[in-house]
Design an enzyme around this catalytic site. Structure first.
Site, PDB file in Angstrom:
ATOM      1  N   SER A  12     -10.580   4.014 -18.615  1.00  0.00           N
ATOM      2  CA  SER A  12      -9.202   4.240 -19.073  1.00  0.00           C
ATOM      3  C   SER A  12      -8.740   5.611 -18.594  1.00  0.00           C
ATOM      4  O   SER A  12      -9.373   6.637 -18.920  1.00  0.00           O
ATOM      5  CB  SER A  12      -9.132   4.219 -20.598  1.00  0.00           C
ATOM      6  OG  SER A  12      -7.930   4.858 -21.009  1.00  0.00           O
ATOM      7  N   HIS A  37      -8.010   0.878 -16.150  1.00  0.00           N
ATOM      8  CA  HIS A  37      -7.321   0.554 -17.404  1.00  0.00           C
ATOM      9  C   HIS A  37      -6.254   1.604 -17.668  1.00  0.00           C
ATOM     10  O   HIS A  37      -6.549   2.811 -17.734  1.00  0.00           O
ATOM     11  CB  HIS A  37      -8.345   0.531 -18.543  1.00  0.00           C
ATOM     12  CG  HIS A  37      -7.835   0.052 -19.866  1.00  0.00           C
ATOM     13  ND1 HIS A  37      -7.669  -1.277 -20.170  1.00  0.00           N
ATOM     14  CD2 HIS A  37      -7.460   0.757 -20.958  1.00  0.00           C
ATOM     15  CE1 HIS A  37      -7.221  -1.371 -21.417  1.00  0.00           C
ATOM     16  NE2 HIS A  37      -7.095  -0.166 -21.918  1.00  0.00           N
ATOM     17  N   ASP A  39      -3.409   2.850 -20.215  1.00  0.00           N
ATOM     18  CA  ASP A  39      -2.979   2.756 -21.624  1.00  0.00           C
ATOM     19  C   ASP A  39      -1.540   3.197 -21.790  1.00  0.00           C
ATOM     20  O   ASP A  39      -1.225   4.376 -21.676  1.00  0.00           O
ATOM     21  CB  ASP A  39      -3.887   3.634 -22.501  1.00  0.00           C
ATOM     22  CG  ASP A  39      -5.236   2.990 -22.736  1.00  0.00           C
ATOM     23  OD1 ASP A  39      -6.267   3.674 -22.575  1.00  0.00           O
ATOM     24  OD2 ASP A  39      -5.253   1.788 -23.081  1.00  0.00           O
ATOM     25  N   MET A  41       1.602   3.739 -24.180  1.00  0.00           N
ATOM     26  CA  MET A  41       1.827   3.983 -25.613  1.00  0.00           C
ATOM     27  C   MET A  41       3.262   4.451 -25.837  1.00  0.00           C
ATOM     28  O   MET A  41       3.793   5.227 -25.035  1.00  0.00           O
ATOM     29  CB  MET A  41       0.850   5.054 -26.111  1.00  0.00           C
ATOM     30  CG  MET A  41      -0.602   4.647 -25.923  1.00  0.00           C
ATOM     31  SD  MET A  41      -1.717   5.941 -26.521  1.00  0.00           S
ATOM     32  CE  MET A  41      -3.288   5.191 -26.150  1.00  0.00           C
ATOM     33  N   HIS A  70      -2.469  -1.987 -20.476  1.00  0.00           N
ATOM     34  CA  HIS A  70      -2.604  -2.262 -21.918  1.00  0.00           C
ATOM     35  C   HIS A  70      -1.367  -1.725 -22.625  1.00  0.00           C
ATOM     36  O   HIS A  70      -1.208  -0.507 -22.760  1.00  0.00           O
ATOM     37  CB  HIS A  70      -3.879  -1.562 -22.429  1.00  0.00           C
ATOM     38  CG  HIS A  70      -4.123  -1.703 -23.888  1.00  0.00           C
ATOM     39  ND1 HIS A  70      -5.093  -0.940 -24.538  1.00  0.00           N
ATOM     40  CD2 HIS A  70      -3.557  -2.481 -24.826  1.00  0.00           C
ATOM     41  CE1 HIS A  70      -5.106  -1.266 -25.815  1.00  0.00           C
ATOM     42  NE2 HIS A  70      -4.186  -2.192 -26.020  1.00  0.00           N
ATOM     43  N   MET A  72       0.550  -0.828 -25.617  1.00  0.00           N
ATOM     44  CA  MET A  72       0.523  -0.539 -27.053  1.00  0.00           C
ATOM     45  C   MET A  72       1.943  -0.129 -27.428  1.00  0.00           C
ATOM     46  O   MET A  72       2.240   1.032 -27.722  1.00  0.00           O
ATOM     47  CB  MET A  72      -0.501   0.573 -27.365  1.00  0.00           C
ATOM     48  CG  MET A  72      -1.929   0.077 -27.253  1.00  0.00           C
ATOM     49  SD  MET A  72      -3.126   1.401 -27.056  1.00  0.00           S
ATOM     50  CE  MET A  72      -3.010   1.638 -25.279  1.00  0.00           C
ATOM     51  N   MET A 141      -9.919  -4.510 -29.770  1.00  0.00           N
ATOM     52  CA  MET A 141      -9.905  -3.070 -30.035  1.00  0.00           C
ATOM     53  C   MET A 141     -11.078  -2.702 -30.929  1.00  0.00           C
ATOM     54  O   MET A 141     -11.239  -3.282 -32.009  1.00  0.00           O
ATOM     55  CB  MET A 141      -8.598  -2.663 -30.701  1.00  0.00           C
ATOM     56  CG  MET A 141      -7.345  -2.851 -29.874  1.00  0.00           C
ATOM     57  SD  MET A 141      -7.405  -2.056 -28.263  1.00  0.00           S
ATOM     58  CE  MET A 141      -7.619  -0.341 -28.748  1.00  0.00           C
ATOM     59  N   GLY A 146      -4.451   4.387 -29.902  1.00  0.00           N
ATOM     60  CA  GLY A 146      -3.622   5.601 -29.844  1.00  0.00           C
ATOM     61  C   GLY A 146      -4.309   6.753 -29.155  1.00  0.00           C
ATOM     62  O   GLY A 146      -3.644   7.588 -28.550  1.00  0.00           O
ATOM     63  N   GLY A 148      -8.132   8.346 -27.060  1.00  0.00           N
ATOM     64  CA  GLY A 148      -9.483   8.202 -26.542  1.00  0.00           C
ATOM     65  C   GLY A 148     -10.433   8.998 -27.417  1.00  0.00           C
ATOM     66  O   GLY A 148     -10.022   9.718 -28.325  1.00  0.00           O
ATOM     67  N   GLY A 149     -11.726   8.852 -27.165  1.00  0.00           N
ATOM     68  CA  GLY A 149     -12.734   9.674 -27.836  1.00  0.00           C
ATOM     69  C   GLY A 149     -12.987   9.368 -29.295  1.00  0.00           C
ATOM     70  O   GLY A 149     -13.559  10.179 -30.023  1.00  0.00           O
ATOM     71  N   ASP A 177     -12.317  -2.478 -26.018  1.00  0.00           N
ATOM     72  CA  ASP A 177     -11.528  -1.284 -25.755  1.00  0.00           C
ATOM     73  C   ASP A 177     -11.658  -0.257 -26.878  1.00  0.00           C
ATOM     74  O   ASP A 177     -11.097  -0.411 -27.950  1.00  0.00           O
ATOM     75  CB  ASP A 177     -10.049  -1.689 -25.593  1.00  0.00           C
ATOM     76  CG  ASP A 177      -9.234  -0.573 -24.998  1.00  0.00           C
ATOM     77  OD1 ASP A 177      -7.999  -0.712 -24.935  1.00  0.00           O
ATOM     78  OD2 ASP A 177      -9.828   0.431 -24.595  1.00  0.00           O
ATOM     79  N   GLY A 199     -13.180   5.353 -21.616  1.00  0.00           N
ATOM     80  CA  GLY A 199     -12.422   6.535 -21.193  1.00  0.00           C
ATOM     81  C   GLY A 199     -13.326   7.754 -21.222  1.00  0.00           C
ATOM     82  O   GLY A 199     -13.853   8.186 -20.184  1.00  0.00           O
TER      83      GLY A 199
HETATM   84  C1  DX5 Z   1      -7.016   3.538 -27.227  1.00  0.00           C
HETATM   85  C2  DX5 Z   1      -7.022   2.971 -25.808  1.00  0.00           C
HETATM   86  C3  DX5 Z   1      -8.411   2.957 -25.205  1.00  0.00           C
HETATM   87  C4  DX5 Z   1      -9.016   4.365 -25.074  1.00  0.00           C
HETATM   88  C5  DX5 Z   1     -10.472   4.271 -24.706  1.00  0.00           C
HETATM   89  O1  DX5 Z   1      -5.777   3.274 -27.829  1.00  0.00           O
HETATM   90  O2  DX5 Z   1      -6.535   1.645 -25.804  1.00  0.00           O
HETATM   91  O3  DX5 Z   1      -8.340   2.337 -23.921  1.00  0.00           O
HETATM   92  O4  DX5 Z   1      -8.316   5.070 -24.076  1.00  0.00           O
HETATM   93  O5  DX5 Z   1     -10.992   5.575 -24.734  1.00  0.00           O
HETATM   94  P1  DX5 Z   1     -12.511   5.808 -25.220  1.00  0.00           P
HETATM   95  O6  DX5 Z   1     -13.374   5.002 -24.277  1.00  0.00           O
HETATM   96  O7  DX5 Z   1     -12.733   7.299 -25.079  1.00  0.00           O
HETATM   97  O8  DX5 Z   1     -12.602   5.314 -26.628  1.00  0.00           O
HETATM   98 ZN    ZN Z   2      -6.671   0.546 -23.877  1.00  0.00          ZN
END
Ligand code: DX5
Ligand code: ZN
Length: 229
Positions: A12, A37, A39, A41, A70, A72, A141, A146, A148-149, A177, A199
């Site tokens: 991501s 990927h 994201d 938002m 993706h 969101m 999910m 919203g 990463g990490g 994800d 990510g």
């Molecule tokens: C969260 C995103 C994910 C996220 C994954 O809303 O849809 O794709 O970026 O990041 P990691 O792998 O760090 O959880």
């Molecule tokens: Zn995602």
């Protein structure tokens, strides 16, 4: 995009260097990722803001594999054509973001993209039985969307096992994800997932000047997942 259920690693770019997306995309692809990927938002469906269609269109020339977008966002239907025109190969909408999921999936396919349906951690698979013929990918999910990490939500393992059984031999991907690491990847591969979004676990420790770290991270996640198949 011929269908196969082999393990695919989809970094991501939410965790990439926001000042160097073109180079970051080239780096993860040259270091062996399968999909990219993206994201999207909107600050409404999720408490964060990222990429509009022009940004995604700017990423497109750098993506040689699959651009997995993706969404969101809510409402979602009115933006599907714009992200398809921006070059998305896969467009995933959230079940929770649309009143008429069958129509949303129809619109994605009519726009020329593969149709993905994302389920948040609290959403069950009870309402998707009559959508199986409209879906090319389910995005499960394993974090609240919203950011990463975040920490992997283990209750979703059971959901994936049930979904895998429901899908049978239909050509439908199961994408995971959120919170994918070398520890959680095998849990989801064993449950029946084939696309693993990662990510922070891919980008951590590397940079556009040190992309081999990305390659090592991708390889480690892939081997951990394939090791249980
Ligand atoms: C969260 C995103 C994910 C996220 C994954 O809303 O849809 O794709 O970026 O990041 P990691 O792998 O760090 O959880
Ligand atoms: Zn995602």
């Amino acid at each position: 995009m011929a269908f196969n259920r082999s393990i695919k690693i989809a970094p991501s770019i939410l965790s990439a260097d926001f000042a160097n997306f073109g180079q970051e995309i080239q780096a993860i692809e040259s270091e062996g990722c399968d999909w990219v990927h993206v994201d999207v938002m909107d600050g409404h469906f999720v408490p964060n803001l990222t990429f509009g269609p022009p940004a995604v269109a700017a990423f497109r020339p750098h993506v040689k594999t699959v651009m997995d977008v993706h969404l969101m966002i809510a409402p979602v239907d009115q933006y599907i054509d714009a992200y398809a025109q921006a070059g998305a190969d896969v467009i995933t909408a959230h079940l929770e973001a649309t009143t008429h999921p069958h129509r949303t999936l129809q619109a994605i396919r009519n726009a020329g993209a593969k149709a993905g349906l994302a389920l948040n951690p609290g959403t069950g698979i009870g309402d998707i039985e009559y959508l199986l013929d409209m879906v090319d990918l389910f995005c499960i999910m394993t974090v609240n969307p919203g950011f990463g990490g975040q920490k992997f939500i283990h209750s979703q393992i059971d959901k994936v096992k049930k979904l895998r059984a429901m899908i049978g031999d239909r050509p439908i991907h199961i994408e995971i994800d959120g919170g994918i690491t070398t520890e959680t990847a095998p849990l989801m591969a064993a449950a029946g997932a084939d696309v693993l979004v990662a990510g922070s676990a891919v980008f951590k420790g590397g940079s556009v000047d040190n992309p081999s770290v990305y390659g090592r991270n991708i390889k480690a996640i892939r081997e951990a997942a394939e090791g249980v198949l």
